[in-house]
Motif scaffolding. Structure first.
Motif, PDB file in Angstrom:
ATOM      1  N   HIS A 127      -9.707  -5.382  -0.256  1.00  0.00           N
ATOM      2  CA  HIS A 127      -9.405  -6.058   0.997  1.00  0.00           C
ATOM      3  C   HIS A 127      -7.897  -6.062   1.227  1.00  0.00           C
ATOM      4  N   ARG A 128      -7.505  -6.361   2.450  1.00  0.00           N
ATOM      5  CA  ARG A 128      -6.087  -6.458   2.786  1.00  0.00           C
ATOM      6  C   ARG A 128      -5.539  -7.818   2.381  1.00  0.00           C
ATOM      7  N   ASN A 176      -3.045  -4.120  -0.587  1.00  0.00           N
ATOM      8  CA  ASN A 176      -4.465  -4.097  -0.928  1.00  0.00           C
ATOM      9  C   ASN A 176      -4.727  -4.986  -2.137  1.00  0.00           C
ATOM     10  N   ALA A 209       0.828  -1.198   0.000  1.00  0.00           N
ATOM     11  CA  ALA A 209       0.000   0.000   0.000  1.00  0.00           C
ATOM     12  C   ALA A 209       0.862   1.248   0.000  1.00  0.00           C
ATOM     13  N   LEU A 267      -6.666  -7.566   9.634  1.00  0.00           N
ATOM     14  CA  LEU A 267      -5.711  -6.920  10.519  1.00  0.00           C
ATOM     15  C   LEU A 267      -6.151  -7.064  11.963  1.00  0.00           C
ATOM     16  N   VAL A 293       1.844  -5.784   4.221  1.00  0.00           N
ATOM     17  CA  VAL A 293       0.395  -5.703   4.051  1.00  0.00           C
ATOM     18  C   VAL A 293       0.070  -4.794   2.883  1.00  0.00           C
TER      19      VAL A 293
END
Length: 378
Positions: free
Chosen positions: A285-286, A280, A27, A303, A278
């Protein structure tokens, strides 16, 4: 926490002639899409997978009001007036006990009252005699009232309009005073106690969660000390509290005892990863990318709690042996396959303080990669 970091300094990766989708891995930055012949640098670390059962606490819906009706005195069950799951109005009979003994006590108390009244009429004109006779009348009246109360208590009634959840006795059964007879509830309002991060624990604040497959939103009705059943979650969150959430169930959509799911209780394995790992997914969504048996996999994650300023707990379908990619020079798509090309691998230096150490003397070499689809060499 045991953490293993690996820094593969200058891993040379040659991309075969296939196109990789432009998925944003991180991200924090926009990375170039890998192309044929590119040299790709990957940083990754081994996962320490924690099974979710360690943190699992079963949660279920409850009625806002639930009462267990008990026997007021020793006796025999004469009649069970209500049935399980029946809707019952307030003050309706649920269970009746045998009343012969109470009726006799009432008749005796009424007779004693009549006798006391006769004695009062026959009392002399002396003040002391009249006062004593009046006292006997008053005492007899209290005995009558107590006998009527005992007779009335033989009918165990619904304290409010609601539903009979369980009948715990049967007709003809002898019970002692205090024995449970039935469980009744008012399920027009549903409550559930759930763990939340303390920053979100505020009276009157809306809170979303799942009742089985249904997404619902309730209102925080009370903030409570964290009960011992949630203690295992302290490992994942710095500050955590317990709240009672209430939802309107006037339409009867939900039932008491349905399973509740909340984000803070992981349902999949838990892993501690660097923040940079982490990213996207295209759906918003992650996700975390891992190397699994020389294949890059996108792992959708939830998370959890932050670990300091650089790491975070996540929950997702991780497996033993996964290695988390926390930095790469190019975007790599899901199912991207890696294949050893016979290149000299750089030496690995143990990490310190969770940060990977580099090997300045590493001078990896490469050899041409085979042109097998969806493969790269390193």
């Amino acid at each position: 926490m045991i953490r293993t970091d690996r820094w593969f300094a200058g891993i040379a990766v040659a991309l075969a002639g296939t196109t990789v989708g432009a998925l944003p891995v991180f991200a924090q930055a926009s990375l170039p899409i890998a192309a044929a012949g590119d040299q790709i640098v990957i940083k990754r670390e081994a996962c320490r997978v924690v099974e979710p059962h360690k943190f699992r606490v079963p949660l279920a819906t409850e009625a806002l009001q639930t009462v267990t009706l008990v026997a007021p005195f020793d006796g025999t069950i004469k009649q069970v007036s209500a049935k399980t799951n029946a809707k019952v109005q307030a003050q309706s009979d649920v269970v009746r006990l045998e009343t012969a003994h109470q009726k006799l006590l009432l008749a005796r108390a009424q007779a004693a009252l009549k006798l006391a009244a006769v004695e009062l009429r026959q009392a002399g004109k002396e003040d002391a005699s009249v006062e004593m006779a009046q006292a006997r009348v008053d005492l007899a009246q209290v005995d009558v009232d107590l006998a009527k109360l005992a007779l009335d208590q033989a009918m165990v009634r619904m304290p409010f309009a609601g539903e009979v959840q369980r009948i715990l006795v049967s007709e003809g059964q002898f019970v002692r005073a205090g024995d449970p007879l039935a469980v009744v509830a008012d399920s027009r309002m549903i409550k559930v106690e759930i763990p939340v991060e303390r920053s979100a624990a505020e009276n009157g604040k809306p809170y979303a969660f799942k009742i089985e497959q249904a997404e619902v939103e309730g209102k925080i009705d009370a903030v409570l000390p964290l009960p011992s059943k949630f203690d295992s979650l302290r490992e994942l969150f710095d500050s955590i509290a317990s709240v009672q959430v209430v939802i309107d169930n006037a339409g009867g959509k939900f039932k008491v005892g349905q399973t509740v799911y909340v984000p803070l209780i992981p349902r999949q394995p838990v892993v501690e990863v660097p923040n940079s790992a982490v990213g996207n997914s295209p759906e918003g969504h992650r996700k975390v990318q891992v190397v699994r048996q020389l294949i890059v996999r996108d792992i959708p994650v939830t998370l959890l709690g932050q670990v300091g300023s650089t790491r975070v707990f996540v929950s997702g379908p991780f497996a033993d042996g996964d290695e988390v990619i926390y930095e790469t020079s190019h975007q790599l798509g899901d199912a991207f396959q890696l294949k050893p090309s016979g290149a000299t691998t750089a030496s690995v230096t143990p990490s310190t303080n969770g940060q990977p150490a580099s090997s300045p003397t590493a001078k990896p070499t490469t050899t041409p990669a085979p042109t097998t689809p969806k493969q790269v060499g390193f």
